[in-house]
Design a protein around this motif. Structure first.
Motif, PDB file in Angstrom:
ATOM      1  N   LEU A   1      45.110  66.187   1.320  1.00 16.23           N
ATOM      2  CA  LEU A   1      45.565  67.213   0.152  1.00 16.23           C
ATOM      3  C   LEU A   1      46.721  67.929   1.143  1.00 16.23           C
ATOM      4  O   LEU A   1      46.443  68.517   2.172  1.00 16.23           O
ATOM      5  CB  LEU A   1      44.669  68.231  -0.025  1.00 16.23           C
ATOM      6  N   PRO A   2      48.057  68.033   0.473  1.00 18.29           N
ATOM      7  CA  PRO A   2      49.166  68.716   1.009  1.00 18.29           C
ATOM      8  C   PRO A   2      48.997  70.151   0.648  1.00 18.29           C
ATOM      9  O   PRO A   2      48.433  70.905  -0.155  1.00 18.29           O
ATOM     10  CB  PRO A   2      50.433  68.157   0.277  1.00 18.29           C
ATOM     11  N   ARG A   3      49.568  71.067   1.816  1.00 16.51           N
ATOM     12  CA  ARG A   3      49.682  72.544   1.563  1.00 16.51           C
ATOM     13  C   ARG A   3      50.745  72.850   0.752  1.00 16.51           C
ATOM     14  O   ARG A   3      51.579  72.376   0.429  1.00 16.51           O
ATOM     15  CB  ARG A   3      49.957  73.096   3.057  1.00 16.51           C
ATOM     16  N   ALA A   4      50.336  73.561  -0.413  1.00 17.75           N
ATOM     17  CA  ALA A   4      50.987  74.191  -1.434  1.00 17.75           C
ATOM     18  C   ALA A   4      51.975  75.359  -0.945  1.00 17.75           C
ATOM     19  O   ALA A   4      51.575  75.890  -0.043  1.00 17.75           O
ATOM     20  CB  ALA A   4      50.226  74.538  -2.616  1.00 17.75           C
ATOM     21  N   PRO A   5      53.066  75.404  -1.738  1.00 16.82           N
ATOM     22  CA  PRO A   5      54.073  76.486  -1.128  1.00 16.82           C
ATOM     23  C   PRO A   5      53.412  77.985  -0.910  1.00 16.82           C
ATOM     24  O   PRO A   5      54.016  78.851  -0.304  1.00 16.82           O
ATOM     25  CB  PRO A   5      55.079  76.502  -2.312  1.00 16.82           C
ATOM     26  N   ASP A   6      52.115  78.190  -1.742  1.00 16.04           N
ATOM     27  CA  ASP A   6      51.525  79.428  -1.626  1.00 16.04           C
ATOM     28  C   ASP A   6      50.646  79.493  -0.379  1.00 16.04           C
ATOM     29  O   ASP A   6      49.889  80.586  -0.167  1.00 16.04           O
ATOM     30  CB  ASP A   6      50.784  79.816  -2.812  1.00 16.04           C
ATOM     31  N   GLY A   7      50.515  78.356   0.506  1.00 11.68           N
ATOM     32  CA  GLY A   7      49.683  78.254   1.698  1.00 11.68           C
ATOM     33  C   GLY A   7      48.266  77.798   1.442  1.00 11.68           C
ATOM     34  O   GLY A   7      47.666  77.476   2.232  1.00 11.68           O
ATOM     35  N   HIS A   8      47.848  77.608   0.022  1.00 10.03           N
ATOM     36  CA  HIS A   8      46.630  77.187  -0.280  1.00 10.03           C
ATOM     37  C   HIS A   8      46.558  75.683  -0.440  1.00 10.03           C
ATOM     38  O   HIS A   8      47.668  74.880  -0.392  1.00 10.03           O
ATOM     39  CB  HIS A   8      46.136  77.750  -1.523  1.00 10.03           C
ATOM     40  N   TYR A   9      45.376  75.013  -0.440  1.00  6.27           N
ATOM     41  CA  TYR A   9      45.366  73.603  -0.558  1.00  6.27           C
ATOM     42  C   TYR A   9      44.540  73.519  -2.006  1.00  6.27           C
ATOM     43  O   TYR A   9      43.641  74.250  -2.075  1.00  6.27           O
ATOM     44  CB  TYR A   9      44.462  72.916   0.339  1.00  6.27           C
ATOM     45  N   TYR A  10      45.049  72.548  -2.854  1.00  7.26           N
ATOM     46  CA  TYR A  10      44.458  72.306  -4.344  1.00  7.26           C
ATOM     47  C   TYR A  10      44.264  70.946  -4.181  1.00  7.26           C
ATOM     48  O   TYR A  10      44.755  70.064  -3.663  1.00  7.26           O
ATOM     49  CB  TYR A  10      45.511  72.692  -5.201  1.00  7.26           C
ATOM     50  N   VAL A  11      42.967  70.751  -4.935  1.00  5.74           N
ATOM     51  CA  VAL A  11      42.766  69.305  -5.296  1.00  5.74           C
ATOM     52  C   VAL A  11      42.113  69.275  -6.771  1.00  5.74           C
ATOM     53  O   VAL A  11      41.641  70.339  -7.193  1.00  5.74           O
ATOM     54  CB  VAL A  11      41.290  69.192  -4.296  1.00  5.74           C
ATOM     55  N   SER A  12      42.232  68.074  -7.230  1.00  6.25           N
ATOM     56  CA  SER A  12      41.802  67.787  -8.583  1.00  6.25           C
ATOM     57  C   SER A  12      40.540  66.981  -8.457  1.00  6.25           C
ATOM     58  O   SER A  12      40.633  65.890  -7.832  1.00  6.25           O
ATOM     59  CB  SER A  12      42.938  67.059  -9.422  1.00  6.25           C
ATOM     60  N   LEU A  13      39.642  67.339  -9.121  1.00  3.97           N
ATOM     61  CA  LEU A  13      38.447  67.023  -9.228  1.00  3.97           C
ATOM     62  C   LEU A  13      38.170  66.318 -10.727  1.00  3.97           C
ATOM     63  O   LEU A  13      38.495  67.138 -11.849  1.00  3.97           O
ATOM     64  CB  LEU A  13      37.269  67.684  -8.842  1.00  3.97           C
ATOM     65  N   GLU A  14      37.277  65.335 -10.763  1.00  2.00           N
ATOM     66  CA  GLU A  14      37.237  65.141 -12.330  1.00  2.00           C
ATOM     67  C   GLU A  14      35.554  65.490 -12.619  1.00  2.00           C
ATOM     68  O   GLU A  14      34.637  65.161 -11.916  1.00  2.00           O
ATOM     69  CB  GLU A  14      37.036  63.641 -12.617  1.00  2.00           C
ATOM     70  N   ILE A  15      35.214  66.484 -13.362  1.00  2.00           N
ATOM     71  CA  ILE A  15      34.116  67.154 -13.701  1.00  2.00           C
ATOM     72  C   ILE A  15      33.698  66.696 -15.031  1.00  2.00           C
ATOM     73  O   ILE A  15      34.320  66.912 -15.878  1.00  2.00           O
ATOM     74  CB  ILE A  15      34.064  68.743 -13.667  1.00  2.00           C
ATOM     75  N   ASN A  16      32.815  65.757 -14.885  1.00  2.00           N
ATOM     76  CA  ASN A  16      31.935  65.113 -16.301  1.00  2.00           C
ATOM     77  C   ASN A  16      33.309  64.679 -17.012  1.00  2.00           C
ATOM     78  O   ASN A  16      33.304  64.451 -18.080  1.00  2.00           O
ATOM     79  CB  ASN A  16      31.489  66.258 -17.375  1.00  2.00           C
ATOM     80  N   GLY A  17      34.160  63.831 -16.323  1.00  2.00           N
ATOM     81  CA  GLY A  17      35.040  63.149 -16.647  1.00  2.00           C
ATOM     82  C   GLY A  17      36.549  63.745 -16.921  1.00  2.00           C
ATOM     83  O   GLY A  17      37.360  63.196 -17.416  1.00  2.00           O
ATOM     84  N   VAL A  18      36.374  65.260 -16.825  1.00  2.00           N
ATOM     85  CA  VAL A  18      37.634  65.827 -17.193  1.00  2.00           C
ATOM     86  C   VAL A  18      38.253  66.398 -16.016  1.00  2.00           C
ATOM     87  O   VAL A  18      37.591  67.002 -14.894  1.00  2.00           O
ATOM     88  CB  VAL A  18      37.054  67.200 -17.734  1.00  2.00           C
ATOM     89  N   PRO A  19      39.661  66.107 -15.842  1.00  2.00           N
ATOM     90  CA  PRO A  19      40.352  66.606 -14.640  1.00  2.00           C
ATOM     91  C   PRO A  19      40.437  68.168 -14.428  1.00  2.00           C
ATOM     92  O   PRO A  19      40.998  68.672 -15.552  1.00  2.00           O
ATOM     93  CB  PRO A  19      41.758  65.801 -14.659  1.00  2.00           C
ATOM     94  N   THR A  20      39.830  68.308 -13.128  1.00  2.00           N
ATOM     95  CA  THR A  20      40.079  69.901 -13.263  1.00  2.00           C
ATOM     96  C   THR A  20      40.432  70.252 -11.790  1.00  2.00           C
ATOM     97  O   THR A  20      40.303  69.713 -10.758  1.00  2.00           O
ATOM     98  CB  THR A  20      38.613  70.421 -13.305  1.00  2.00           C
ATOM     99  N   ARG A  21      41.448  71.118 -11.704  1.00  2.00           N
ATOM    100  CA  ARG A  21      41.881  71.831 -10.683  1.00  2.00           C
ATOM    101  C   ARG A  21      41.366  73.029  -9.755  1.00  2.00           C
ATOM    102  O   ARG A  21      41.059  73.915 -10.633  1.00  2.00           O
ATOM    103  CB  ARG A  21      43.531  72.443 -10.976  1.00  2.00           C
TER     104      ARG A  21
END
Length: 193
Positions: free
Chosen positions: A77-97
């Motif tokens: 996961l790359p570091r975002a410009p705001d300094g945080h790390y974001y990840v996309s998971l699929e929750i019950n088949g729905v992409p969620t950030r």
């Protein structure tokens, strides 16, 4: 567009009309040359508006995204410009950030993300509490049928839905501890199983 955006746009339009009128009144004898300048400035103005309007799309294209190396059992996961790390998971088949939050104990979904994942708002019972940087918030415990990150799929995970306002769901340690390695190096968060 919001009411504020319309007001700003109207103000800028009025300012442009006044400037164009002043330019024509001041320089009537060199009208051809002034029209060329006006056209050049108009194109610059439109270019700036287009760049501002498309900045989000441009930034998403240029920014590195999460990379899944299924054969190696690794996610970067790359570091975002705001300094945080974001990840996309699929929750019950729905992409969620999610924002990765090693200071959070559990997975915490926004109400909007919970509804998108098929959790009915009427079924949520906000009986729990969580301490946050903004104070104590009410939470509803839930079970997520399926959570997937690339090739890694987990079932029947415990999570919480936050009753308060949150911009992004939080991915806490209850999920992150499912990985055998969690490392931050060279502007990347690496997860391995």
């Amino acid at each position: 567009m919001t009411q504020m955006d319309f007001g700003t746009l109207a103000y800028l339009g009025l300012l442009a009309v006044v400037l164009v009128f002043w330019m024509f009144v001041q320089n009537r004898e060199k009208l051809g040359r002034k029209l060329q300048y006006l056209a050049a400035w108009g194109l610059i103005f439109l270019g700036v508006i287009a760049a501002v309007g498309l900045w989000g799309d441009i930034r998403q294209t240029v920014m590195p995204r999460q990379a899944v190396f299924a054969d190696e059992g690794r996610v970067e996961l790359p570091r975002a410009p705001d300094g945080h790390y974001y990840v996309s998971l699929e929750i019950n088949g729905v992409p969620t950030r999610f924002v990765v939050d090693t200071g959070a104990t559990g997975m915490v979904l926004t109400r909007k993300d919970a509804e998108r994942a098929g959790l009915e708002a009427g079924d949520l019972v906000f009986q729990g509490q969580a301490s946050t940087a903004n104070g104590v918030v009410q939470t509803a415990p839930v079970r997520l049928g399926q959570v997937a990150l690339g090739p890694f799929t987990d079932r029947n995970l415990r999570a919480y839905v936050n009753q308060g306002e949150m911009k992004t769901s939080l991915l806490g340690m209850s999920y992150l501890q499912r990985f055998s390695r969690l490392e931050i190096a060279d502007g990347k968060l690496v997860l391995e199983r």
